[in-house]
Design a protein around this motif. Structure first.
Motif: not given
Length: 436
Positions: A160-184
């Protein structure tokens, strides 16, 4: 004479030879041929020959021949070639000799047949191309191409595109849990553990870099795995032991084409000379044909009146009797003799001929059940009635009616030599694809 004329001439000779063969089967003297060689009388003996162009005035290798002399032909000597009394001795060119294999080919072309012999008994096993695949084997037979493809498919499904996911983790108020739900929801094969580790590596001041996902998508280029591989190349293909496959040669079975032919003939008192001759005209070419088609051909000859007995080929067509008729006796003997030729190893043909006269109820009660019980590629019955009709001649009709539509039983009617080739075609074209 041009090349085209020569080819047309050769073609004409071939067509004439097949016509000669057909006429020979119908009217010729079959006794001149043997079991392994067929002698066909031919009408055309002047085969085409190439000649020098009459405009050619010489050249290298012209020798002493005159212009227009046939190539390869001896020049006539004085006194030769003059018209005179014909010689008293017959020439060898009056017959064309062919072996049964060539005879079978010619008959195929004449009648539009092409029987494909079935191999039965395995006589040899040999290695063929490396098409079989196993999970173990020597390193030299490892199918690396297949293993590479499996690894590549895994990379495409797991990367997968690791760099794009790292940027998703930088969204204010998201964090790993919300980023995981989006990735699924995006079907990205990323684990929660990977997101936790990646989030820990992001400085705190950058964890609120983006206000929304839309802002990330507007400012960060997202690439698919395929695009990433095209741009960066394959840095690592994840091979696994279960991907390993080893090529092995395919084992090819060489099967010998064996055939046993049972020829049955009615020799009762009603089988006069003309009927016997018609039996010979049908059975003899069938013997030659099957000999030419199969690697190994065995023949059994059975004569019968009210009883049946095995005879040699030389006796089969000429033997005479004065008894009654019970066709089932011949099939009973055939079943016994065929025990030496298992159907799993031998192709079988059972050919019977007679004038269709049989003892009362024997056809229905004994012959037909025996035909059904004896496994064979083909059963055939040939009715030989020069007059075309006989009050008691019902055997062929009964067999034909019972086995109507069957692809392993043939019935043919012969009233004269002109019916012979049609009878042979009826018999040989009846055999179906299945031999079991």
């Amino acid at each position: 004479m041009g090349l085209k004329d020569d080819l047309d001439r050769f073609r004409e000779v071939g067509e004439q030879r097949r016509e000669d063969l057909k006429e020979f089967i119908q009217y010729g003297e079959l006794g001149r041929s043997g079991a392994d060689q067929v002698k066909i009388p031919i009408k055309i003996v002047d085969l085409p020959s190439f000649e020098y162009d009459r405009r050619d005035q010489g050249g290298v290798g012209q020798g002493d021949a005159d212009v227009g002399d046939p190539v390869g032909q001896p020049q006539p000597q004085p006194g030769e070639g003059d018209e005179g009394d014909p010689g008293e001795e017959g020439g060898e060119h009056e017959y064309y000799e062919m072996d049964p294999e060539e005879f079978a080919q010619e008959l195929d072309e004449e009648l539009g047949l092409d029987l494909e012999p079935k191999g039965k008994r395995v006589i040899e096993e040999k290695e063929g191309p490396f098409t079989d695949i196993t999970r173990s084997g020597p390193d030299s037979t490892l199918d690396f191409e297949r293993m590479f493809k499996e690894g590549l498919k895994r990379k495409l499904s797991m990367d997968f595109d690791e760099e794009f996911l790292r940027e998703v983790l930088k969204i204010d108020g998201w964090g790993p849990r919300k980023a995981f739900e989006w990735a699924r929801g995006e079907s990205l094969p990323v684990s929660m553990a990977w997101l936790d580790d990646a989030y820990e590596e992001i400085p705190r001041e950058e964890r609120t870099k983006w206000a929304s996902l839309e802002e990330v998508e507007e400012n960060v280029e997202r690439q698919t795995v395929t695009e990433k591989i095209r741009r960066e190349g394959i840095k690592h293909v994840p091979f696994r032991r279960e991907d390993e496959r080893y090529r092995h040669p395919e084992i090819i079975e060489e099967r010998e084409k064996n055939v046993v032919v049972v020829n049955i003939r009615d020799v009762s008192g009603s089988m006069r000379e003309k009927k016997r001759e018609l039996v010979e005209r049908v059975f003899t070419p069938l013997d030659w044909y099957l000999t030419g088609k199969y690697d190994n051909a065995e023949f059994i000859y059975i004569a019968h009146d009210a009883d049946a007995w095995e005879v040699e080929r030389e006796e089969f067509f000429g033997i005479r009797s004065g008894g009654g008729t019970k066709i089932s006796s011949a099939y009973e003997l055939a079943a016994l003799l065929l025990e030496a030729y298992p159907f799993s190893e031998w192709n079988r043909y059972v050919f019977a001929a007679g004038d269709s006269e049989n003892s009362s109820n024997d056809t229905e009660e004994r012959v037909i059940p025996l035909m059904e019980e004896i496994p064979a590629n083909l059963h055939a019955y040939v009715e030989t009635q020069p007059t075309g009709t006989a009050i008691n001649a019902t055997h062929a009709e009964e067999v034909e009616n019972h086995f109507a539509g069957s692809d392993d039983v043939a019935v043919a009617y012969v009233t004269g030599p002109e019916d012979v080739t049609d009878a042979i075609y009826t018999i040989l074209s009846t055999e179906g694809d299945s031999d079991e």
